[in-house]
Design a protein around this motif. Structure first.
Motif, PDB file in Angstrom:
ATOM      1  N   GLY A   1       8.190  21.346 115.786  1.00 30.29           N
ATOM      2  CA  GLY A   1       7.925  20.003 115.260  1.00 30.29           C
ATOM      3  C   GLY A   1       7.980  19.897 113.751  1.00 30.29           C
ATOM      4  N   LYS A   2       8.485  20.930 113.069  1.00 32.32           N
ATOM      5  CA  LYS A   2       8.558  20.889 111.606  1.00 32.32           C
ATOM      6  C   LYS A   2       9.418  19.715 111.125  1.00 32.32           C
ATOM      7  CE  LYS A   2      10.391  25.015 111.135  1.00 32.32           C
ATOM      8  NZ  LYS A   2      10.518  25.374 112.562  1.00 32.32           N
ATOM      9  N   THR A   3      10.615  19.611 111.688  1.00 30.24           N
ATOM     10  CA  THR A   3      11.517  18.538 111.277  1.00 30.24           C
ATOM     11  C   THR A   3      10.974  17.179 111.691  1.00 30.24           C
ATOM     12  OG1 THR A   3      13.475  19.964 111.276  1.00 30.24           O
ATOM     13  CG2 THR A   3      13.854  17.604 111.527  1.00 30.24           C
ATOM     14  N   THR A   4      10.299  17.116 112.832  1.00 31.79           N
ATOM     15  CA  THR A   4       9.667  15.859 113.247  1.00 31.79           C
ATOM     16  C   THR A   4       8.653  15.411 112.210  1.00 31.79           C
ATOM     17  OG1 THR A   4       9.977  16.341 115.602  1.00 31.79           O
ATOM     18  CG2 THR A   4       8.245  14.770 115.027  1.00 31.79           C
ATOM     19  N   LEU A   5       7.829  16.345 111.742  1.00 30.59           N
ATOM     20  CA  LEU A   5       6.843  16.007 110.710  1.00 30.59           C
ATOM     21  C   LEU A   5       7.534  15.485 109.456  1.00 30.59           C
ATOM     22  CD1 LEU A   5       3.679  18.033 109.812  1.00 30.59           C
ATOM     23  CD2 LEU A   5       5.167  17.185 108.009  1.00 30.59           C
ATOM     24  N   LEU A   6       8.577  16.167 109.030  1.00 31.83           N
ATOM     25  CA  LEU A   6       9.303  15.726 107.834  1.00 31.83           C
ATOM     26  C   LEU A   6       9.887  14.331 108.026  1.00 31.83           C
ATOM     27  CD1 LEU A   6      11.568  17.737 105.506  1.00 31.83           C
ATOM     28  CD2 LEU A   6      12.525  15.721 106.589  1.00 31.83           C
ATOM     29  N   ARG A   7      10.453  14.060 109.196  1.00 31.69           N
ATOM     30  CA  ARG A   7      11.049  12.745 109.447  1.00 31.69           C
ATOM     31  C   ARG A   7      10.002  11.643 109.481  1.00 31.69           C
ATOM     32  NH1 ARG A   7      15.370  14.691 114.130  1.00 31.69           N
ATOM     33  NH2 ARG A   7      16.906  15.581 112.670  1.00 31.69           N
ATOM     34  N   LEU A   8       8.790  11.975 109.932  1.00 36.70           N
ATOM     35  CA  LEU A   8       7.715  10.997 109.897  1.00 36.70           C
ATOM     36  C   LEU A   8       7.335  10.658 108.459  1.00 36.70           C
ATOM     37  CD1 LEU A   8       5.447  12.395 112.764  1.00 36.70           C
ATOM     38  CD2 LEU A   8       6.782  10.281 112.836  1.00 36.70           C
ATOM     39  N   VAL A   9       7.253  11.675 107.600  1.00 40.65           N
ATOM     40  CA  VAL A   9       6.952  11.435 106.185  1.00 40.65           C
ATOM     41  C   VAL A   9       8.082  10.653 105.520  1.00 40.65           C
ATOM     42  CG1 VAL A   9       6.478  12.501 103.949  1.00 40.65           C
ATOM     43  CG2 VAL A   9       5.495  13.490 106.031  1.00 40.65           C
ATOM     44  N   ALA A  10       9.330  10.972 105.895  1.00 40.37           N
ATOM     45  CA  ALA A  10      10.476  10.262 105.324  1.00 40.37           C
ATOM     46  C   ALA A  10      10.520   8.805 105.762  1.00 40.37           C
ATOM     47  CB  ALA A  10      11.771  10.965 105.734  1.00 40.37           C
ATOM     48  N   GLY A  11       9.873   8.485 106.876  1.00 41.22           N
ATOM     49  CA  GLY A  11       9.911   7.121 107.382  1.00 41.22           C
ATOM     50  C   GLY A  11      11.039   6.873 108.356  1.00 41.22           C
ATOM     51  N   PHE A  12      11.701   7.944 108.803  1.00 40.46           N
ATOM     52  CA  PHE A  12      12.780   7.788 109.781  1.00 40.46           C
ATOM     53  C   PHE A  12      12.231   7.490 111.175  1.00 40.46           C
ATOM     54  CE2 PHE A  12      15.335  11.042 107.101  1.00 40.46           C
ATOM     55  CZ  PHE A  12      15.627  10.058 106.184  1.00 40.46           C
TER      56      PHE A  12
ATOM     57  N   LEU B   1       4.157  16.741 118.230  1.00 41.30           N
ATOM     58  CA  LEU B   1       3.088  17.033 117.269  1.00 41.30           C
ATOM     59  C   LEU B   1       1.749  16.687 117.887  1.00 41.30           C
ATOM     60  CD1 LEU B   1       4.459  15.604 113.876  1.00 41.30           C
ATOM     61  CD2 LEU B   1       4.368  17.992 114.591  1.00 41.30           C
ATOM     62  N   ASP B   2       0.747  17.514 117.581  1.00 38.20           N
ATOM     63  CA  ASP B   2      -0.575  17.329 118.167  1.00 38.20           C
ATOM     64  C   ASP B   2      -1.637  17.422 117.081  1.00 38.20           C
ATOM     65  OD1 ASP B   2      -2.626  17.110 120.082  1.00 38.20           O
ATOM     66  OD2 ASP B   2      -2.772  19.292 120.261  1.00 38.20           O
ATOM     67  N   ARG B   3      -2.446  16.399 116.937  1.00 36.08           N
ATOM     68  CA  ARG B   3      -3.639  16.419 116.064  1.00 36.08           C
ATOM     69  C   ARG B   3      -3.336  16.940 114.660  1.00 36.08           C
ATOM     70  NH1 ARG B   3      -7.948  19.741 119.476  1.00 36.08           N
ATOM     71  NH2 ARG B   3      -6.140  21.118 119.576  1.00 36.08           N
ATOM     72  N   THR B   4      -2.406  16.332 114.001  1.00 37.16           N
ATOM     73  CA  THR B   4      -1.996  16.813 112.678  1.00 37.16           C
ATOM     74  C   THR B   4      -2.754  16.072 111.585  1.00 37.16           C
ATOM     75  OG1 THR B   4       0.204  17.347 113.504  1.00 37.16           O
ATOM     76  CG2 THR B   4      -0.058  17.158 111.121  1.00 37.16           C
ATOM     77  N   GLU B   5      -3.500  16.829 110.799  1.00 36.06           N
ATOM     78  CA  GLU B   5      -4.198  16.332 109.607  1.00 36.06           C
ATOM     79  C   GLU B   5      -3.657  17.120 108.421  1.00 36.06           C
ATOM     80  OE1 GLU B   5      -6.503  13.917 109.614  1.00 36.06           O
ATOM     81  OE2 GLU B   5      -6.761  13.720 111.794  1.00 36.06           O
ATOM     82  N   LEU B   6      -3.139  16.421 107.432  1.00 35.93           N
ATOM     83  CA  LEU B   6      -2.503  17.135 106.320  1.00 35.93           C
ATOM     84  C   LEU B   6      -2.473  16.254 105.087  1.00 35.93           C
ATOM     85  CD1 LEU B   6      -0.803  19.525 105.219  1.00 35.93           C
ATOM     86  CD2 LEU B   6       1.225  18.361 106.127  1.00 35.93           C
ATOM     87  N   THR B   7      -2.781  16.845 103.936  1.00 37.90           N
ATOM     88  CA  THR B   7      -2.656  16.149 102.649  1.00 37.90           C
ATOM     89  C   THR B   7      -1.826  17.006 101.707  1.00 37.90           C
ATOM     90  OG1 THR B   7      -4.787  15.021 102.889  1.00 37.90           O
ATOM     91  CG2 THR B   7      -3.872  15.177 100.664  1.00 37.90           C
ATOM     92  N   LEU B   8      -0.817  16.416 101.105  1.00 41.39           N
ATOM     93  CA  LEU B   8      -0.018  17.055 100.061  1.00 41.39           C
ATOM     94  C   LEU B   8      -0.406  16.420  98.734  1.00 41.39           C
ATOM     95  CD1 LEU B   8       3.541  17.014 101.718  1.00 41.39           C
ATOM     96  CD2 LEU B   8       1.678  18.652 102.055  1.00 41.39           C
ATOM     97  N   GLU B   9      -0.890  17.233  97.820  1.00 48.23           N
ATOM     98  CA  GLU B   9      -1.301  16.723  96.517  1.00 48.23           C
ATOM     99  C   GLU B   9      -0.085  16.568  95.602  1.00 48.23           C
ATOM    100  OE1 GLU B   9      -4.180  15.649  95.958  1.00 48.23           O
ATOM    101  OE2 GLU B   9      -5.295  16.505  97.647  1.00 48.23           O
ATOM    102  N   PRO B  10      -0.148  15.622  94.656  1.00 48.82           N
ATOM    103  CA  PRO B  10       0.976  15.437  93.735  1.00 48.82           C
ATOM    104  C   PRO B  10       1.318  16.723  92.986  1.00 48.82           C
ATOM    105  CG  PRO B  10      -0.573  13.621  93.544  1.00 48.82           C
ATOM    106  CD  PRO B  10      -1.225  14.652  94.418  1.00 48.82           C
ATOM    107  N   GLY B  11       2.610  17.046  92.920  1.00 51.31           N
ATOM    108  CA  GLY B  11       3.072  18.202  92.175  1.00 51.31           C
ATOM    109  C   GLY B  11       3.071  19.501  92.934  1.00 51.31           C
ATOM    110  N   GLU B  12       2.650  19.508  94.188  1.00 55.96           N
ATOM    111  CA  GLU B  12       2.683  20.734  94.984  1.00 55.96           C
ATOM    112  C   GLU B  12       4.085  21.002  95.509  1.00 55.96           C
ATOM    113  OE1 GLU B  12      -1.325  21.825  97.217  1.00 55.96           O
ATOM    114  OE2 GLU B  12      -0.481  19.964  98.014  1.00 55.96           O
ATOM    115  N   LEU B  13       4.401  22.298  95.680  1.00 56.67           N
ATOM    116  CA  LEU B  13       5.579  22.710  96.425  1.00 56.67           C
ATOM    117  C   LEU B  13       5.045  23.370  97.687  1.00 56.67           C
ATOM    118  CD1 LEU B  13       8.719  24.681  95.099  1.00 56.67           C
ATOM    119  CD2 LEU B  13       8.017  24.487  97.489  1.00 56.67           C
TER     120      LEU B  13
END
Length: 276
Positions: free
Chosen positions: A61-72, A39-51
């Motif tokens: 790096g999609k799954t890498t991003l998800l695993r970072l959010v999950a805390g794995f 992953l390179d220079r990732t800036e991202l905000t997910l607002e509450p209630g968004e899909l």
């Protein structure tokens, strides 16, 4: 916001206002002594209630991003925050639906769904009530006493979704959960996921390889560049939002749907500039 979602959030307004923020996130893996950027220079905000749907080429790096959010995993640089708090590992406010159902074959469907609440010390009566609620929500009420191996692949994924929802996370992270299913089952589960989202008000991050799926499901569509991944497209999508029930075939024929699908496809196929 639908009435159902408003009622749900009203039960626990504070919890369900947690956002997700990635700030200056970079990540690399060490392979045979060399650093491989993911992953390179990732800036991202997910607002509450968004899909939010996230698409991109394989290995971006999609799954890498998800695993970072999950805390794995912990990012090599930058921060991942949930509700303003630094993510330091997995936590109950984040639930993960994996690509393959991670069900215990020796437990019934009901007991699989009850497992998380049981480990948290929830009373037998309460966890049974929650299990029945979510099994009904995903259409498995009649299969509560079956074993996972007695279910089809689509039903196993429904069971996994019910198990995650039974833990009542604020944020549901879904890593290509429909990718291994046949086309008809996949479309049916897409409709069911939208209904679950509308009824629960959960924040959902949904990873997919399918451009059509990303546009159909998302209230917002993201595209990542080839590795090292970064967000190269971020657009709102109105097709899965609450409103008058329109058949999926009609939605996919809308000029607006076709146009957004093409923009997403082009963004996936466009090579990024070389990072400095």
């Amino acid at each position: 916001m639908t009435q159902d979602r408003s009622q749900h959030q009203g039960q626990d307004q504070g919890r369900h206002q947690r956002d997700v923020r990635l700030s200056g996130v970079r990540h690399h893996f060490s392979v045979r002594g060399a650093e491989v950027p993911a992953l390179d220079r990732t800036e991202l905000t997910l607002e509450p209630g968004e899909l939010v749907t996230l698409a991109g080429p394989s290995g971006c790096g999609k799954t890498t991003l998800l695993r970072l959010v999950a805390g794995f995993m912990t990012p090599s640089e930058g921060q991942v925050l949930v509700g303003g708090s630094l993510v330091r590992g997995p936590a109950e406010e984040r639930g993960v639906v994996f690509q393959q159902p991670t069900l215990f074959p020796w437990l019934t469907v009901r007991r699989n769904v009850e497992l998380g609440p049981r480990l948290r010390g929830v009373s037998k009566a309460e966890r049974r009530r929650h299990a029945e609620e979510f099994l009904d929500l995903v259409g498995l009420a009649d299969f509560a006493e079956h074993r996972p191996y007695e279910l089809s692949g689509g039903m196993q994924q429904r069971c996994q979704i019910a198990r995650v929802l039974a833990n009542d996370p604020d944020i549901v992270l879904m890593d290509e959960p429909f990718g291994a299913l046949d086309a008809l089952t996949r479309e049916r589960l897409q409709d069911e996921l939208l209904e679950i989202w509308r009824r629960t008000g959960k924040t959902i991050l949904f990873i997919t390889h399918s451009v059509d799926e990303a546009v159909f499901l998302g209230s917002r569509v993201l595209v990542m560049s080839p590795r090292p991944g970064r967000i190269v497209l971020d657009e709102p999508a109105v097709f899965g939002r609450p409103g008058e029930k329109v058949p999926p075939s009609e939605i996919r024929a809308l000029p607006e749907f076709v146009a957004l699908r093409e923009r997403v496809r082009v963004a996936i196929q466009t090579e990024p500039a070389v990072s400095a």
